[in-house]
Design a protein around this motif. Sequence first.
Motif, PDB file in Angstrom:
ATOM      1  N   PHE A  42       0.862  -1.187   0.000  1.00 34.01           N
ATOM      2  CA  PHE A  42       0.000   0.000   0.000  1.00 34.01           C
ATOM      3  C   PHE A  42       0.896   1.234   0.000  1.00 34.01           C
ATOM      4  O   PHE A  42       1.323   1.709   1.049  1.00 34.01           O
ATOM      5  CB  PHE A  42      -0.927  -0.016   1.223  1.00 34.01           C
ATOM      6  N   LYS A  43       1.147   1.725  -1.214  1.00 34.33           N
ATOM      7  CA  LYS A  43       2.181   2.752  -1.347  1.00 34.33           C
ATOM      8  C   LYS A  43       1.752   4.136  -0.852  1.00 34.33           C
ATOM      9  O   LYS A  43       2.589   4.957  -0.555  1.00 34.33           O
ATOM     10  CB  LYS A  43       2.590   2.871  -2.822  1.00 34.33           C
ATOM     11  N   GLY A  44       0.450   4.383  -0.818  1.00 38.15           N
ATOM     12  CA  GLY A  44       0.011   5.750  -0.543  1.00 38.15           C
ATOM     13  C   GLY A  44       0.028   6.150   0.924  1.00 38.15           C
ATOM     14  O   GLY A  44      -0.357   7.259   1.262  1.00 38.15           O
ATOM     15  N   ILE A  45       0.502   5.277   1.794  1.00 40.99           N
ATOM     16  CA  ILE A  45       0.450   5.574   3.233  1.00 40.99           C
ATOM     17  C   ILE A  45       1.815   6.027   3.716  1.00 40.99           C
ATOM     18  O   ILE A  45       2.832   5.432   3.379  1.00 40.99           O
ATOM     19  CB  ILE A  45       0.011   4.316   4.010  1.00 40.99           C
ATOM     20  N   GLN A  64      -0.883  10.150   1.680  1.00 39.25           N
ATOM     21  CA  GLN A  64      -0.058  11.188   1.038  1.00 39.25           C
ATOM     22  C   GLN A  64      -0.761  12.533   1.010  1.00 39.25           C
ATOM     23  O   GLN A  64      -0.117  13.578   0.870  1.00 39.25           O
ATOM     24  CB  GLN A  64       0.281  10.762  -0.406  1.00 39.25           C
TER      25      GLN A  64
END
Lengths: 274, 179
Positions: A42-45, A64
Amino acid sequence: MKFLKFPFVVQQEILRFLDPNLVFNLSLLSSKMGRLTHSCVFKGIKMICYNTTGPHFTFSVINQEDEVLGIVSIRPRRELRSEIKRNARVSGVDADVDPVTNYTTILLKQSPHEPIVRKIHDHVAAIFGKQLPYWISSHTNSQNKLFIPSYIKPKRVSVEVKSEEDANKFDDWIQMIPQPNHITVIASAAITVWDNPKFHRVETLNMMNPNATTQDILPRFKGKYLVLNRAYCTDLHVVEFLHEWQTNEGFQNIKLVDIFMQFTTGFEQARIRE
Amino acid sequence: MSVEPEVPIVQVEEVRENPVLYKIISSDNHVFTISEHAVKLSKTLWDLITNLGLTAENALDNPIPVENVNGKNMETIVQFCERHKYDEEEPEYTNYIREFVLPEWDRQLLSIDNEELFQLILATNYLDIQKLMDYCCRVIGDMAKDKTPEELRIIYGIPTDAEDDALERSASDSPGPSG
């Protein structure tokens, strides 16, 4: 729809469109779903928040866009507000899930809570990333002692210290963890932690402590942002600080100093302006 | 390669704007025409076209067989690609696409039952159409909003551990291909 029949790449695509609390809820449904969520990225955290207030624990994430998104709240079972509850297993722990609240509330059946909270923390960390920085926010109520988990090494700390016992616990803990970037302390008890170098080197320090004077912390502060609330401050403290700063003797990293005084009497503004 | 179409060729209005057209044959032998700009949305198809060396002159004489996608899904996919062929490139998504709202035209297109949506997603994944995948995922994500864990179990068809164990036991008890 048979979600688990999708190829892994599709499952991951779908999960990234879900809010974190839904991903967490899905992870509770079966061991397979738990393992699947652990293997997704989960890249957006950018940060995991761990908040304790008395017997309540809340995990959330900051994305983000700087939104704080709740994941799970953990409360004693006696606080069940609805007859509707669903059993779930979290990392091998039986818990009741209250679906009425905005995000999942796990109602703990037994005490002590700390081992279960740790298991839930491990599960949240496994889903959203063990390497993410943490923000620990720990507050007490009148019945409870300060709880600061030793297994979390936070980048950001917000702690309320109300008793000498809390102060000692906080002091021990802050010495044990790596240097945080941001410390906020609300202290109604006298605390001596200001001698700890971590307070001097922290990038941002926000302190509210009517028992402290600016001289406890200001002369030794090496960070960038310092906010002192309700501290005891005299014009002599301010003059000394300004002198050192203007003559390049210290405070060269400082970008902001904000001092909110408890008492304003006897403050000579003209002397400071000199 | 030349295959006689068994159903009328799908004529999407926008196709006429673009002189370069390609023919695609679905797994059930339906033939579709798609413009160059539209077919570029599918990485799989565009790689195939490039590797086969198809040009404006020979494209229509060389239909591309796509064995993993049936006519129904292919029709949806062609409509989608023609609709979005001139869209500006999307900025790279972060993980949480909270503000992204599905346009009404696409919501209508994707208003299909769960099993059809499942098949469409598999086709979209095979053809590698990122935009359509994002839109389908948005639809599936929206199904989960405000749902309890047990409602999620039903919507996404997720078996319990006990059901998984029973399935595994029955699979191991059943005779293999030689038995």
